[in-house]
Design an enzyme around this catalytic site. Sequence first.
Site, PDB file in Angstrom:
ATOM      1  N   PHE A 115      14.039  64.997   0.096  1.00  0.00           N
ATOM      2  CA  PHE A 115      14.384  66.174   0.744  1.00  0.00           C
ATOM      3  C   PHE A 115      13.921  67.149  -0.184  1.00  0.00           C
ATOM      4  O   PHE A 115      15.006  68.183   0.804  1.00  0.00           O
ATOM      5  CB  PHE A 115      15.648  66.394   1.425  1.00  0.00           C
ATOM      6  CG  PHE A 115      15.925  65.298   2.359  1.00  0.00           C
ATOM      7  CD1 PHE A 115      15.591  65.211   4.013  1.00  0.00           C
ATOM      8  CD2 PHE A 115      16.757  64.288   3.042  1.00  0.00           C
ATOM      9  CE1 PHE A 115      15.187  65.334   5.609  1.00  0.00           C
ATOM     10  CE2 PHE A 115      17.142  63.205   4.067  1.00  0.00           C
ATOM     11  CZ  PHE A 115      16.338  64.082   5.305  1.00  0.00           C
ATOM     12  N   GLY A 167      17.263  59.892   5.886  1.00  0.00           N
ATOM     13  CA  GLY A 167      16.719  60.138   4.729  1.00  0.00           C
ATOM     14  C   GLY A 167      16.631  59.326   3.551  1.00  0.00           C
ATOM     15  O   GLY A 167      17.702  58.547   2.704  1.00  0.00           O
ATOM     16  N   THR A 168      15.896  58.359   3.569  1.00  0.00           N
ATOM     17  CA  THR A 168      15.910  57.057   2.525  1.00  0.00           C
ATOM     18  C   THR A 168      14.021  56.381   2.313  1.00  0.00           C
ATOM     19  O   THR A 168      13.309  57.058   3.191  1.00  0.00           O
ATOM     20  CB  THR A 168      16.479  56.057   3.091  1.00  0.00           C
ATOM     21  OG1 THR A 168      16.582  54.655   1.990  1.00  0.00           O
ATOM     22  CG2 THR A 168      16.038  55.333   4.500  1.00  0.00           C
ATOM     23  N   ARG A 183      31.168  60.828   4.317  1.00  0.00           N
ATOM     24  CA  ARG A 183      32.179  61.311   3.877  1.00  0.00           C
ATOM     25  C   ARG A 183      31.201  60.869   2.349  1.00  0.00           C
ATOM     26  O   ARG A 183      31.479  61.064   0.796  1.00  0.00           O
ATOM     27  CB  ARG A 183      33.255  60.483   3.394  1.00  0.00           C
ATOM     28  CG  ARG A 183      34.203  60.904   3.859  1.00  0.00           C
ATOM     29  CD  ARG A 183      35.728  59.667   4.557  1.00  0.00           C
ATOM     30  NE  ARG A 183      34.316  58.848   5.059  1.00  0.00           N
ATOM     31  CZ  ARG A 183      34.537  56.961   4.284  1.00  0.00           C
ATOM     32  NH1 ARG A 183      35.696  56.547   2.755  1.00  0.00           N
ATOM     33  NH2 ARG A 183      34.277  56.483   4.307  1.00  0.00           N
ATOM     34  N   GLY A 184      29.854  60.547   1.605  1.00  0.00           N
ATOM     35  CA  GLY A 184      28.511  60.305   0.739  1.00  0.00           C
ATOM     36  C   GLY A 184      28.852  61.928   0.139  1.00  0.00           C
ATOM     37  O   GLY A 184      28.690  62.934   0.837  1.00  0.00           O
ATOM     38  N   HIS A 217      14.740  64.474 -17.719  1.00  0.00           N
ATOM     39  CA  HIS A 217      15.893  63.871 -17.065  1.00  0.00           C
ATOM     40  C   HIS A 217      16.820  63.836 -17.927  1.00  0.00           C
ATOM     41  O   HIS A 217      16.919  64.764 -19.491  1.00  0.00           O
ATOM     42  CB  HIS A 217      15.755  62.426 -16.044  1.00  0.00           C
ATOM     43  CG  HIS A 217      15.430  63.045 -14.578  1.00  0.00           C
ATOM     44  ND1 HIS A 217      13.621  62.513 -14.435  1.00  0.00           N
ATOM     45  CD2 HIS A 217      15.301  63.067 -13.728  1.00  0.00           C
ATOM     46  CE1 HIS A 217      13.217  62.974 -13.559  1.00  0.00           C
ATOM     47  NE2 HIS A 217      14.157  63.248 -12.992  1.00  0.00           N
ATOM     48  N   LYS A 231      19.675  58.503 -17.917  1.00  0.00           N
ATOM     49  CA  LYS A 231      18.454  58.183 -16.119  1.00  0.00           C
ATOM     50  C   LYS A 231      17.745  56.368 -17.349  1.00  0.00           C
ATOM     51  O   LYS A 231      17.287  57.219 -18.442  1.00  0.00           O
ATOM     52  CB  LYS A 231      17.490  59.094 -16.479  1.00  0.00           C
ATOM     53  CG  LYS A 231      16.381  58.311 -15.088  1.00  0.00           C
ATOM     54  CD  LYS A 231      15.166  59.492 -14.310  1.00  0.00           C
ATOM     55  CE  LYS A 231      14.743  58.920 -13.781  1.00  0.00           C
ATOM     56  NZ  LYS A 231      15.256  58.536 -12.127  1.00  0.00           N
ATOM     57  N   GLY A 284      28.023  59.039   7.374  1.00  0.00           N
ATOM     58  CA  GLY A 284      27.439  59.558   6.004  1.00  0.00           C
ATOM     59  C   GLY A 284      28.114  60.422   6.297  1.00  0.00           C
ATOM     60  O   GLY A 284      27.735  61.108   5.037  1.00  0.00           O
ATOM     61  N   ALA A 311      12.231  60.985   5.835  1.00  0.00           N
ATOM     62  CA  ALA A 311      11.253  61.866   4.657  1.00  0.00           C
ATOM     63  C   ALA A 311      12.010  60.884   3.169  1.00  0.00           C
ATOM     64  O   ALA A 311      13.763  60.912   2.943  1.00  0.00           O
ATOM     65  CB  ALA A 311      12.312  62.957   4.350  1.00  0.00           C
ATOM     66  N   PRO A 312      11.856  60.603   2.391  1.00  0.00           N
ATOM     67  CA  PRO A 312      11.787  59.848   1.329  1.00  0.00           C
ATOM     68  C   PRO A 312      12.280  61.464   0.580  1.00  0.00           C
ATOM     69  O   PRO A 312      13.161  60.590  -0.820  1.00  0.00           O
ATOM     70  CB  PRO A 312      10.515  59.210   0.551  1.00  0.00           C
ATOM     71  CG  PRO A 312      10.056  59.215   1.331  1.00  0.00           C
ATOM     72  CD  PRO A 312      10.030  60.255   2.367  1.00  0.00           C
TER      73      PRO A 312
END
Lengths: 267, 267, 267, 267
Positions: free
Chosen positions: A129, A100-101, A13-14, A156, A160, A11, A126-127
Site C-alpha cells: 500500500f 492488503g495482503t 486493533r492491529g 533496512h 531484518k 482488524g 494490494a500486496p
Amino acid sequence: MTETINIMLAGPRGKMGSEALNMIEGTDHFQLVGCVDRKHQGKTIKEIDGLPDIDAPIYSDAQEAFDRLNADVFIDLTNPESGYVHTKLALNHHIRPVIGTSGFSEDQLDELKQLSSDKQTGIVIAPNFAIGAVLMMRFSQMAAKYFDSVEIIEKHHDEKLDAPSGTAVKTAQLIKEVRDSHQQGHPDEQESLPGARGANVDGMHIHSVRLPGYIAQQEVIFGQSGQTLTINHNSTDRKSFMSGVKFAVEQVMTIDHFVYGLENLME
Amino acid sequence: MTETINIMLAGPRGKMGSEALNMIEGTDHFQLVGCVDRKHQGKTIKEIDGLPDIDAPIYSDAQEAFDRLNADVFIDLTNPESGYVHTKLALNHHIRPVIGTSGFSEDQLDELKQLSSDKQTGIVIAPNFAIGAVLMMRFSQMAAKYFDSVEIIEKHHDEKLDAPSGTAVKTAQLIKEVRDSHQQGHPDEQESLPGARGANVDGMHIHSVRLPGYIAQQEVIFGQSGQTLTINHNSTDRKSFMSGVKFAVEQVMTIDHFVYGLENLME
Amino acid sequence: MTETINIMLAGPRGKMGSEALNMIEGTDHFQLVGCVDRKHQGKTIKEIDGLPDIDAPIYSDAQEAFDRLNADVFIDLTNPESGYVHTKLALNHHIRPVIGTSGFSEDQLDELKQLSSDKQTGIVIAPNFAIGAVLMMRFSQMAAKYFDSVEIIEKHHDEKLDAPSGTAVKTAQLIKEVRDSHQQGHPDEQESLPGARGANVDGMHIHSVRLPGYIAQQEVIFGQSGQTLTINHNSTDRKSFMSGVKFAVEQVMTIDHFVYGLENLME
Amino acid sequence: MTETINIMLAGPRGKMGSEALNMIEGTDHFQLVGCVDRKHQGKTIKEIDGLPDIDAPIYSDAQEAFDRLNADVFIDLTNPESGYVHTKLALNHHIRPVIGTSGFSEDQLDELKQLSSDKQTGIVIAPNFAIGAVLMMRFSQMAAKYFDSVEIIEKHHDEKLDAPSGTAVKTAQLIKEVRDSHQQGHPDEQESLPGARGANVDGMHIHSVRLPGYIAQQEVIFGQSGQTLTINHNSTDRKSFMSGVKFAVEQVMTIDHFVYGLENLME
C-alpha cells in the site's frame, strides 16, 4: 469525490488497523459503519482503549456484520486466512473489498477474480500500500527501457533477517520483464572480497545494507555514459500505507472488476 | 604564506603533471623553476605542445637538474622507480620532496625516513592527494568511536575491474583499528541470494556498485538507534588531486621530518 | 567501565525521560537509584503506568531526594527553570550533573562553572545529545579548513515553523570561526526567482526543505574543483539522544570540571 | 532496428557535434553520409584534426549538401539561426530532422510543424537530449498526482550565473499542470534568515546550490506522511546527450509528423 463512502473494517486493533481508523476519521467523505473483530462483540470502537472516538459497532461474527451493515467498501487488514473468508463474504454482499495482503494463493486469487466478475463488484488486492514504493517500481520499469545498466541498494534496520528485501527482488523482476537479459559490469571484473558486487538477478546487482537507524529505504540507480538517474523511496512510518489505502478505497468505487496491485489503478 | 615557494617538478607531461603545472601557474606564491622529463632536454615548458606558458627549463638528467636548480620543494609525479631515485637526490640537495605514490616498499620508506632525518629535510609522501578522500577516512575513524555499526558503499564506473576499491578496504581497516572486533547485522540474518550483504571486513559490510555515469564515489554510513551519520566523497575530476598537492607543498615547508599521508599533516 | 554508576533522574515521565529510563535499564553498569518528579511522591517508577519495571523511589521534593539518595550522576531532563535549581543541588551534594538544555543564561552558566570548580565536581551541559549531529558539526569545522566553499541543506517535517534550523545556523557559525570571510558562488550570479540561492550566513548558503515524511536531516556539502565532500546526519527517532546521554554519563565520571557541549568530551 | 540509417550532420566540430560523430561511428546501424560545416568545404571528416576517422564529405553550402546527399535523417547541432534554415531545407528534401535547440520562436515552430505535415515527414525537436532529465521530469509529473508536497533541489558548479536552473523551473511548471494550486509548508512558517525556504513556484519551493565540484544535478523530492520519494538526475558529462540523440534518430524513422520534446516519443 465528495459523496460519502461507507466503510467496514476488519482488524481495527492491529497496527495497520488503528492507523486506518485514524485515516477514515480524518477523511471528510469517509464514514466508518462498523468493524469485524474476533473480540469485543457488541461494543463500539470508541469503547476500546487506544482507538479513536468513533461510534461504530463491532461484530465478532463476520457473517452477521455483512448481513447487518450497509457498506460501500470493505477494508481487510487481518491475515490471509480470515481475509480470504471475509473477501468472499464481501463480494457476495456486493460490498467492494480493499485487501492488503500478499498471502493469497494463485487458486484463491483466481476464485476471487471469478467471484468479482460474477457479482460485477470491484475489488482491489494490494500486496503493497506504500504509494511511493509502487511508483518507485513503476518508474524503474519505465526507465529500464532507456538505460541498460541498473543496480539496487536497499537499506533496512538490522533487525531484518532476510536479504535482499522482497521489494528489491520484485523491482529487479519488473525490470527484467522489459529488458534483454544481459550481465552488467566489466566482463573481467573480479571480487577480491567475496560478495562485494552484491547479489545478481539476471545481471542486475542488489546490495542490502542493515544498520540501526534505518527503517526502510530503497534506491534504484540507472547509469549510462555521462549520467545517472536514481529513484529513491524512504519509508519512515507505517502511516505511509494509509495514503495507499485511501487511494484504493476511492478507486475501487470506480471499477466493477478485479485489480491486483495499486500500480494497475494508476493512469 | 606570501613568501614565494620555488618548485621543481618531475613528470610535467603526464595527466597529473600537466594539472600540477596549471596549479603552480595559478598559485601566486608558487614559482616553477624547472622540470625533470626524460624527453625535451634543453627546451622550456612553454615550448611543449599542450603545456602552459611557463618559461622553465627542462632537464632529462635528474642529477643535473638538482645540481643546477635552486628549489625549495620537489614534486614527483612520475612512477615509483624514478620517484625513488629522484627523492633521494632531492633530500641530498636539501630540497623538500612531495611525492604522490603508494608504490614504495617498506625498505624504501625506511631509507627515505632515515635520509630525511640525516639531512633534517622535510618530506611528504602521499598515496592519496584527494583531500576530500583523506578527510572522509579520518572522519570515519573518528565516528567509529561513537557508532558500533558502519557499512561502506563505493560506486565507480563499470570499467573498474577490482571490487571492493582500495579506498573502501583502507577505510574499513582504519575503522578496525579503533573499534572492538564484532560482527554487524542480526546474528540470524540470511542471504536468500548470495552476495546481497556485500563483502565482510571484520564485521563491516562493503558494497561495490559499478555503473556507467559514475566516476568515483564512496559513502561511509554509521547507524545507531534513531540516527545515521553518512560521510560521502565524490570525485568527478583528477583536478581534485591538485588541492592536495598544493596543501602538501605548503606544509612540507613547515616541517623538517618524514610524513606519510596527508592526514598526518592535518591538525 | 564495568563499575556500576548510580544514577538519579529528574523528569522520568517526559518523552526524553522515559527513553532515559529504558536506556538506564538496558545498560548493565548503570543503576537507577531514584527520581525527582513533581508528582507521585512516595511511589516507585514501576508503579507508574507506562514506565519500565524499575524499583526506584520517586521524590517530589528535590532537596529531599538529594539528601537521601546516594548517586554518582544526576541526569536532568526537565526544563531550564527546574534544571537550574536541581543542578546547583547536585553540585552541592558532589553528584555529577548531566544536563540537556540550551536554556541556561550566560550568568547561570558562569555560576554553575564556578560552583563546579569550588566543589571539584564534574558537570556536563549538552544543548544537543545527538552524537551524530555533534560529530557532523565537528567534522564540518575541520573540513572547512581545506574547502573554501560550503552549503548547508536541512530537511524537516512541514510542522516546523522556523527556517533555517538552529543546527544549520550553528553549523555555519562554527565554520565561520575557522575560515576567512568571503562570499561564495559566482560574483555575477542572479536570482531570477527570489530566494533560490537560500539564506546567506557570511557567504555560506543555507537551504531549508519542509516536507511531510522527513523528521530531521542535515547535509553539509563542501565543494572544490573536481570533488565534493558531504556530511549528512539523519535523525529518525528521539532514541538517538540516548547514546549521547549514556556517553555523557560515562564521561562525566572521568572529569572534575565544567564542560559545555558533547564535542568537548570527544578526543 | 538493423536496417542502416543514413545520417547528415550539421555542426561536426562543436563539442556536441564531435560527440555525435563518435556516437554515429560507434553505432552499427548508423552511417554518416556527410556534414554541413561553414569551414572545410570539399574535405572529409577524417581530414579534420581531432575528428574521428570517417570518410564523409563536408559541404559549406547547406543547399548543396541537401541536393547531393542521400540521407534518412538530418541532425542539427549548430545554433537556432542556422538550424532553422537547415531544418526547412531538410523537410523540403523529405529528410527527417532531429534538432537540439530550445531557441526556436513559436512562429518558427508553427511553420515547421505545418511544413512537416505538408511534406508528411517526421521531425523531432528536443530542447533537452538528456534522457535521464526527460525521465526525471516525466516521473515528477506522474508522482505529483499522488503526493501533495514537493520541493526541488538543483546543484550546479559555481560558474553558473542564473538561479534557479531552467530545468528546475520547467519541472515545477510540469507539476503545476497536474495539481491543484496550493502553498506548501506550515501556514505560519517564518524565515529568520531571508531566502532560507528557497524560491516559490506556485507553492513549490526550489533551492539552488552552487559549488565547485558539481556539474549538473537535480533532485525532486515528494513527501507525504511517513514516506518520501526522490527522483535524482546527475549529469557528469555531455556524452549523456548522445543516448538521447540516438534515441531520437531511431524514433524519427517511425513517425511522419512533428514531435516537440523526447518525452513525447516515449511510450
